[in-house]
Design a protein around this motif. Sequence first.
Motif, PDB file in Angstrom:
ATOM      1  N   CYS A  23       0.824  -1.208   0.000  1.00  0.00           N
ATOM      2  CA  CYS A  23       0.000   0.000   0.000  1.00  0.00           C
ATOM      3  C   CYS A  23       0.859   1.259   0.000  1.00  0.00           C
ATOM      4  O   CYS A  23       0.518   2.255  -0.649  1.00  0.00           O
ATOM      5  CB  CYS A  23      -0.949  -0.004   1.191  1.00  0.00           C
ATOM      6  SG  CYS A  23      -2.282  -1.210   1.031  1.00  0.00           S
ATOM      7  N   ALA A  53       0.835   4.274  -2.595  1.00  0.00           N
ATOM      8  CA  ALA A  53       0.680   5.658  -2.127  1.00  0.00           C
ATOM      9  C   ALA A  53       1.777   6.557  -2.685  1.00  0.00           C
ATOM     10  O   ALA A  53       1.573   7.762  -2.842  1.00  0.00           O
ATOM     11  CB  ALA A  53       0.694   5.699  -0.600  1.00  0.00           C
ATOM     12  N   ILE A 100      -9.465  -1.731  -0.149  1.00  0.00           N
ATOM     13  CA  ILE A 100      -8.322  -0.853   0.080  1.00  0.00           C
ATOM     14  C   ILE A 100      -7.750  -0.360  -1.243  1.00  0.00           C
ATOM     15  O   ILE A 100      -7.343   0.791  -1.363  1.00  0.00           O
ATOM     16  CB  ILE A 100      -7.219  -1.581   0.880  1.00  0.00           C
ATOM     17  CG1 ILE A 100      -7.779  -2.130   2.189  1.00  0.00           C
ATOM     18  CG2 ILE A 100      -6.021  -0.679   1.117  1.00  0.00           C
ATOM     19  CD1 ILE A 100      -8.343  -1.082   3.110  1.00  0.00           C
ATOM     20  N   ILE A 101      -7.705  -1.236  -2.224  1.00  0.00           N
ATOM     21  CA  ILE A 101      -7.165  -0.875  -3.535  1.00  0.00           C
ATOM     22  C   ILE A 101      -8.179  -1.196  -4.616  1.00  0.00           C
ATOM     23  O   ILE A 101      -9.138  -1.934  -4.385  1.00  0.00           O
ATOM     24  CB  ILE A 101      -5.827  -1.602  -3.829  1.00  0.00           C
ATOM     25  CG1 ILE A 101      -6.038  -3.112  -3.908  1.00  0.00           C
ATOM     26  CG2 ILE A 101      -4.776  -1.236  -2.789  1.00  0.00           C
ATOM     27  CD1 ILE A 101      -4.820  -3.879  -4.378  1.00  0.00           C
ATOM     28  N   SER A 150      -4.364   0.835  -7.870  1.00  0.00           N
ATOM     29  CA  SER A 150      -4.244   2.135  -7.206  1.00  0.00           C
ATOM     30  C   SER A 150      -5.018   2.050  -5.899  1.00  0.00           C
ATOM     31  O   SER A 150      -5.837   1.153  -5.698  1.00  0.00           O
ATOM     32  CB  SER A 150      -4.795   3.259  -8.093  1.00  0.00           C
ATOM     33  OG  SER A 150      -6.183   3.096  -8.285  1.00  0.00           O
ATOM     34  N   LEU A 151      -4.752   2.989  -5.015  1.00  0.00           N
ATOM     35  CA  LEU A 151      -5.492   3.034  -3.758  1.00  0.00           C
ATOM     36  C   LEU A 151      -6.939   3.422  -4.039  1.00  0.00           C
ATOM     37  O   LEU A 151      -7.210   4.244  -4.913  1.00  0.00           O
ATOM     38  CB  LEU A 151      -4.870   4.051  -2.805  1.00  0.00           C
ATOM     39  CG  LEU A 151      -3.498   3.706  -2.247  1.00  0.00           C
ATOM     40  CD1 LEU A 151      -2.944   4.886  -1.439  1.00  0.00           C
ATOM     41  CD2 LEU A 151      -3.557   2.457  -1.386  1.00  0.00           C
ATOM     42  N   PRO A 178      -4.244   8.462   0.445  1.00  0.00           N
ATOM     43  CA  PRO A 178      -3.437   7.934   1.553  1.00  0.00           C
ATOM     44  C   PRO A 178      -3.845   8.486   2.920  1.00  0.00           C
ATOM     45  O   PRO A 178      -3.759   7.777   3.917  1.00  0.00           O
ATOM     46  CB  PRO A 178      -2.008   8.368   1.195  1.00  0.00           C
ATOM     47  CG  PRO A 178      -2.017   8.503  -0.288  1.00  0.00           C
ATOM     48  CD  PRO A 178      -3.400   8.982  -0.634  1.00  0.00           C
ATOM     49  N   THR A 212      -6.659   6.217   4.161  1.00  0.00           N
ATOM     50  CA  THR A 212      -6.425   4.773   4.204  1.00  0.00           C
ATOM     51  C   THR A 212      -5.696   4.458   5.499  1.00  0.00           C
ATOM     52  O   THR A 212      -4.558   4.877   5.690  1.00  0.00           O
ATOM     53  CB  THR A 212      -5.594   4.319   2.987  1.00  0.00           C
ATOM     54  OG1 THR A 212      -6.251   4.756   1.798  1.00  0.00           O
ATOM     55  CG2 THR A 212      -5.437   2.822   2.952  1.00  0.00           C
ATOM     56  N   ILE A 247      -6.201  -1.745   6.436  1.00  0.00           N
ATOM     57  CA  ILE A 247      -5.267  -2.629   5.730  1.00  0.00           C
ATOM     58  C   ILE A 247      -5.138  -3.956   6.468  1.00  0.00           C
ATOM     59  O   ILE A 247      -5.232  -5.030   5.865  1.00  0.00           O
ATOM     60  CB  ILE A 247      -3.889  -1.950   5.576  1.00  0.00           C
ATOM     61  CG1 ILE A 247      -3.996  -0.751   4.635  1.00  0.00           C
ATOM     62  CG2 ILE A 247      -2.846  -2.941   5.053  1.00  0.00           C
ATOM     63  CD1 ILE A 247      -2.781   0.159   4.656  1.00  0.00           C
TER      64      ILE A 247
END
Length: 180
Positions: free
Chosen positions: A59, A63, A99-100, A111-112, A116, A119, A124
């Motif tokens: 992650c 980011a 999350i993604i 991508s996220l 960020p 998140t 996670i």
Amino acid sequence: MRRDFHAGRAAALHSWGAERPPLEVPSPGRLCRSALNGSRCAGSALRLSNTSAYALTACLALAAAPPGALVNREAICRRTGMPLRYLTQLLRQLARGGIIIGQRGRQGGYSLARPPAQTTLLAIMEAVEGPIGLSGMADVSGLPTKLRTAIDAPLAAIGADARQRLASVTLAAFHAAQER
């Protein structure tokens, strides 16, 4: 226009992967509040599992990419040193956990799902480990009922506090600490 968009994104992705040095894959060691400000962790810290540590690393790699850029698995592997097969499993779990976001195809990647700053470490960890709590941490089954009841409330409070603290730590905070 669509072709130009993909060409620009591919160029941004290529330069992103080439310009930055590889990230250090965090060992599944300790995570504590002081780690965010660069100091060493004290003896009482939360221990991350390998899975959570590597999910966090993946992650963080996403980011670090330019906003809106899709990053392919191979680029993440180059930056983090993770095996492709293991990373693929983690990315699947992170996508299922929201999350993604993954996009298939030649120009696809990951991508996220959120910025960020939105998140969290809790999100996670729960995406790859399941719900985080203190259940099963202490076996109190052999204790008398009164004592078990007395222990339940403090353990529940500790679990709630841990969840709140994990939810307050974002990828943006980790990224900022990494840049120092």
